[in-house]
Design a protein around this motif. Structure first.
Motif, mmCIF file in Angstrom:
data_model
loop_
_atom_site.group_PDB
_atom_site.id
_atom_site.type_symbol
_atom_site.label_atom_id
_atom_site.label_comp_id
_atom_site.label_asym_id
_atom_site.label_seq_id
_atom_site.Cartn_x
_atom_site.Cartn_y
_atom_site.Cartn_z
ATOM 1 N N CYS A 187 0.857 -1.192 0.000
ATOM 2 C CA CYS A 187 0.000 0.000 0.000
ATOM 3 C C CYS A 187 0.892 1.241 0.000
ATOM 4 O O CYS A 187 1.796 1.359 0.836
ATOM 5 C CB CYS A 187 -0.908 0.009 1.226
ATOM 6 S SG CYS A 187 -2.011 1.444 1.308
ATOM 7 N N VAL A 188 0.601 2.163 -0.918
ATOM 8 C CA VAL A 188 1.425 3.374 -1.012
ATOM 9 C C VAL A 188 1.280 4.252 0.217
ATOM 10 O O VAL A 188 2.160 5.063 0.511
ATOM 11 C CB VAL A 188 1.064 4.178 -2.285
ATOM 12 C CG1 VAL A 188 1.472 3.411 -3.528
ATOM 13 C CG2 VAL A 188 -0.431 4.498 -2.310
ATOM 14 N N GLN A 189 0.181 4.102 0.937
ATOM 15 C CA GLN A 189 -0.030 4.848 2.178
ATOM 16 C C GLN A 189 -0.053 3.865 3.352
ATOM 17 O O GLN A 189 -0.964 3.856 4.159
ATOM 18 C CB GLN A 189 -1.320 5.655 2.112
ATOM 19 C CG GLN A 189 -1.299 6.788 1.100
ATOM 20 C CD GLN A 189 -2.604 7.570 1.078
ATOM 21 O OE1 GLN A 189 -3.572 7.180 0.420
ATOM 22 N NE2 GLN A 189 -2.633 8.671 1.818
ATOM 23 N N ALA A 190 0.996 3.067 3.433
ATOM 24 C CA ALA A 190 1.052 2.003 4.440
ATOM 25 C C ALA A 190 0.945 2.529 5.859
ATOM 26 O O ALA A 190 0.482 1.827 6.758
ATOM 27 C CB ALA A 190 2.341 1.198 4.271
ATOM 28 N N THR A 248 5.035 -0.795 1.909
ATOM 29 C CA THR A 248 4.712 0.107 0.798
ATOM 30 C C THR A 248 4.928 -0.546 -0.565
ATOM 31 O O THR A 248 4.279 -0.173 -1.540
ATOM 32 C CB THR A 248 5.555 1.386 0.867
ATOM 33 O OG1 THR A 248 6.946 1.020 0.905
ATOM 34 C CG2 THR A 248 5.205 2.211 2.097
ATOM 35 N N LYS A 249 5.814 -1.539 -0.636
ATOM 36 C CA LYS A 249 6.198 -2.083 -1.941
ATOM 37 C C LYS A 249 5.994 -3.581 -2.088
ATOM 38 O O LYS A 249 5.850 -4.083 -3.204
ATOM 39 C CB LYS A 249 7.665 -1.761 -2.231
ATOM 40 C CG LYS A 249 7.960 -0.261 -2.337
ATOM 41 C CD LYS A 249 9.434 -0.011 -2.611
ATOM 42 C CE LYS A 249 9.722 1.491 -2.724
ATOM 43 N NZ LYS A 249 11.172 1.750 -2.953
#
Length: 344
Positions: A206-209, A281-282
């Motif tokens: 998630c890019v907004q982890a 995030t990745k």
């Protein structure tokens, strides 16, 4: 079991890549992910327990009292059984979305693909997909939710289920001996009808982890949980002295944690501990949790032997069936469920 709140399919499948996170997954600022340091939870050598080493038994006793978590090394589950279970968990979540939806949870059922503990339409959701399956007793298995697209899934889970159950049975004997309780007292509550359920967890990147939660803070409802890390991405955190600490799984180890029922059985001597899962995030993260509980016909309450020399029981006694209905129809909120089990 009476009807339980089960989310719609739309609520079960999380975003897996884009820059925008649906609002229902974003947590308020006061729930944002923050950590401090790293938790070096105790390490217990299963082989030494089997050999009857008093020091190792005492080490496990302290771990259950002070931490509620430990890593179990040198266990007896064969490597090919572990690898087979990992491969099938990974294989399920790699299936096309439309295929996975064929195994979506149905109202009144815990088994299946989706999320648990969704009790309202405006509730914040966890950034995760799960496959939850009842595995023991065997008659509780609902093969409607066991994916047949994976040729070895059923045999892999069957072998894994038996192997981890054997470990837990031995750990519970050690628990009884450490408590000064006849092992048969706990064994009779579990017996051949002891419950086991396996939950496979998939946490997409998630890019907004830092603004989502993979699994909401909670303590497990059972006796003992065994968690297997499937890939190299960490995410489990435990709450200790008011602070969240990440746990770094050892290669080949199980992470074992005390559940609410064991805390109740021991009248609070052993502690279930609040924990949660965070996301990366990745990279995706996968894990497999095996939950072990008494027979559905057992009574959940402090063991007589644990309150014989105390003023009174801290927790009330309740039928296990009713206990489970209450747990799975509640929102996950730390240890609030266990607090409801205390005597007034």
């Amino acid at each position: 079991m009476e009807s339980l709140p089960v989310p719609s399919v739309q609520a079960m499948v999380v975003a897996t890549g884009g820059a925008d996170v649906p609002p229902r997954y974003l947590r308020p600022e006061d729930e944002a992910v923050a950590t401090d340091g790293e938790a070096e939870i105790p390490i217990i050598d299963f082989r030494r327990l089997q050999l009857g080493h008093d020091e190792e038994m005492a080490h496990m006793d302290r771990a259950c009292q002070d931490w509620g978590f430990f890593q179990l090394i040198n266990h007896s589950v064969p490597e090919h059984v572990v690898d087979g279970m990992k491969a099938n968990a990974r294989g399920f979540f790699e299936l096309p979305a439309e295929t996975k939806k064929q195994f979506a949870q149905e109202r009144g059922q815990l088994d299946g693909y989706g999320q648990l503990f969704v009790v309202s339409e405006d509730q914040k959701l966890d950034w995760a997909d799960i496959l939850f399956l009842n595995t023991l007793p065997v008659q509780n298995r609902n093969f409607r939710f066991w994916p047949n697209q994976l040729a070895n899934f059923r045999s892999a889970l069957d072998k894994y289920s038996a192997a981890v159950k054997s470990i837990v049975d031995f750990l519970l004997v050690t628990v009884a001996n450490n408590l000064g309780v006849d092992p048969e007292v706990i064994a009779e509550k579990c017996g051949i009808d002891g419950i086991q359920a396996v939950r496979m967890n998939y946490y997409p990147p998630c890019v907004q982890a830092d603004k989502v939660i993979g699994f909401s803070p909670h303590s497990d409802s059972d006796l003992l949980t065994l968690v297997l890390q499937v890939n190299e991405v960490d995410g489990l955190q435990i709450k200790r002295n008011g602070t969240w600490f990440p746990v770094r799984p050892l290669e080949g180890a199980f992470i074992v944690n005390v559940g609410d029922i064991l805390q109740i059985f021991t009248n609070g001597r052993y502690k279930s501990v609040e924990h949660r899962a965070v996301v990366d995030t990745k990279k995706e993260r996968l894990s497999i949790a095996a939950f072990h509980s008494p027979s559905i016909h057992a009574v959940v309450g402090p063991l007589e032997e644990m309150v014989a020399h105390e003023d009174e029981a801290v927790y009330k006694s309740i039928d296990h069936d009713e206990f489970m209905k209450l747990f799975f129809s509640s929102k996950l909120e730390g240890k609030s469920f266990l607090d409801r089990m205390k005597k007034l």
